[in-house]
Design a protein around this motif. Structure first.
Motif, PDB file in Angstrom:
ATOM      1  N   ILE A 176     -17.683 -39.630 -23.582  1.00  0.00           N
ATOM      2  CA  ILE A 176     -16.400 -39.830 -22.920  1.00  0.00           C
ATOM      3  C   ILE A 176     -15.660 -38.497 -22.971  1.00  0.00           C
ATOM      4  CG2 ILE A 176     -14.238 -41.136 -22.843  1.00  0.00           C
ATOM      5  CD1 ILE A 176     -16.588 -43.022 -22.615  1.00  0.00           C
ATOM      6  N   ARG A 177     -15.178 -38.056 -21.824  1.00  0.00           N
ATOM      7  CA  ARG A 177     -14.453 -36.785 -21.760  1.00  0.00           C
ATOM      8  C   ARG A 177     -13.386 -36.864 -20.676  1.00  0.00           C
ATOM      9  NH1 ARG A 177     -15.856 -34.369 -17.142  1.00  0.00           N
ATOM     10  NH2 ARG A 177     -17.930 -34.725 -16.275  1.00  0.00           N
ATOM     11  N   GLU A 178     -12.477 -35.887 -20.688  1.00  0.00           N
ATOM     12  CA  GLU A 178     -11.469 -35.843 -19.635  1.00  0.00           C
ATOM     13  C   GLU A 178     -12.115 -35.407 -18.328  1.00  0.00           C
ATOM     14  OE1 GLU A 178      -7.420 -34.699 -20.217  1.00  0.00           O
ATOM     15  OE2 GLU A 178      -7.706 -34.621 -22.393  1.00  0.00           O
ATOM     16  N   ALA A 179     -11.639 -35.986 -17.248  1.00  0.00           N
ATOM     17  CA  ALA A 179     -12.161 -35.675 -15.919  1.00  0.00           C
ATOM     18  C   ALA A 179     -11.706 -34.296 -15.475  1.00  0.00           C
ATOM     19  CB  ALA A 179     -11.686 -36.721 -14.920  1.00  0.00           C
ATOM     20  N   THR A 180     -12.510 -33.680 -14.625  1.00  0.00           N
ATOM     21  CA  THR A 180     -12.152 -32.416 -13.989  1.00  0.00           C
ATOM     22  C   THR A 180     -12.314 -32.588 -12.481  1.00  0.00           C
ATOM     23  OG1 THR A 180     -14.397 -31.500 -13.961  1.00  0.00           O
ATOM     24  CG2 THR A 180     -13.091 -31.134 -15.975  1.00  0.00           C
ATOM     25  N   LEU A 181     -11.780 -31.657 -11.731  1.00  0.00           N
ATOM     26  CA  LEU A 181     -11.898 -31.728 -10.275  1.00  0.00           C
ATOM     27  C   LEU A 181     -13.360 -31.679  -9.817  1.00  0.00           C
ATOM     28  CD1 LEU A 181      -8.864 -29.587  -9.084  1.00  0.00           C
ATOM     29  CD2 LEU A 181      -9.100 -32.081  -9.067  1.00  0.00           C
ATOM     30  N   GLU A 182     -14.223 -31.090 -10.608  1.00  0.00           N
ATOM     31  CA  GLU A 182     -15.645 -31.062 -10.268  1.00  0.00           C
ATOM     32  C   GLU A 182     -16.256 -32.464 -10.270  1.00  0.00           C
ATOM     33  OE1 GLU A 182     -14.350 -28.788 -12.664  1.00  0.00           O
ATOM     34  OE2 GLU A 182     -14.191 -27.317 -11.043  1.00  0.00           O
ATOM     35  N   ASP A 183     -15.597 -33.418 -10.905  1.00  0.00           N
ATOM     36  CA  ASP A 183     -16.078 -34.798 -10.981  1.00  0.00           C
ATOM     37  C   ASP A 183     -15.663 -35.640  -9.775  1.00  0.00           C
ATOM     38  OD1 ASP A 183     -17.063 -34.236 -13.584  1.00  0.00           O
ATOM     39  OD2 ASP A 183     -15.106 -34.749 -14.448  1.00  0.00           O
TER      40      ASP A 183
END
Length: 157
Positions: free
Chosen positions: A7-14
């Motif tokens: 589980i991680r924070e989303a980035t624009l690459e996602d």
């Protein structure tokens, strides 16, 4: 149950994977409880990339990854409101939603809130019931000209 879930924070690459999960899950899973026209309108929300970019940039937005593939996501608005929780259509009922919810609840508590609120589609009522949420009320809301039945849930943390 899936082991090795990250589980991680989303980035624009996602963004592409997130909107794909949203669209596919609404079409495959929520179609059990909503009409074809409602599903078409709802799933078209995946095309509003500016909204998704703003969510990723401005909200607490997390993704669940399994073997380098995003298999679910959740985001929180207004401090303690779970605004979205979606699990990939091929990964339903494998504890991904529960893990995302636990992380969201921990974040909300760390921010000093004692309650988590959630708007729920008809499809996810059982999920929230099974996680000790109280159904506050049933409502209808309009999205792009279509009415949608949903429930408001709350849980003390």
């Amino acid at each position: 149950m899936i082991k090795d879930l990250e589980i991680r924070e989303a980035t624009l690459e996602d963004l592409t994977e997130i909107t794909s999960i949203f669209r596919d899950t609404v079409r495959a899973i929520n179609s059990r409880d909503y009409s074809e026209k409602q599903i078409d309108v709802w799933s078209s929300g995946a095309d509003d990339t500016e909204i998704w970019e703003n969510r990723i940039n401005d909200l607490y937005f997390i993704v669940a990854e399994f073997k380098n593939e995003i298999v679910g996501f959740a985001h929180i608005t207004k401090g303690c409101n779970l605004d979205g929780l979606y699990v990939h259509k091929n990964y339903q009922r494998r504890t991904i939603g529960s893990k995302l919810l636990r992380i969201a609840e921990s974040h909300i508590m760390a921010e000093g809130y004692e309650v988590i609120n959630a708007d729920s589609s008809i499809t996810s009522v059982d999920f929230f019931d099974s996680h000790y949420f109280e159904q506050i009320k049933k409502q209808k809301k309009s999205y792009k000209g279509k009415g949608f039945a949903y429930s408001i849930f709350s849980k003390e943390l």
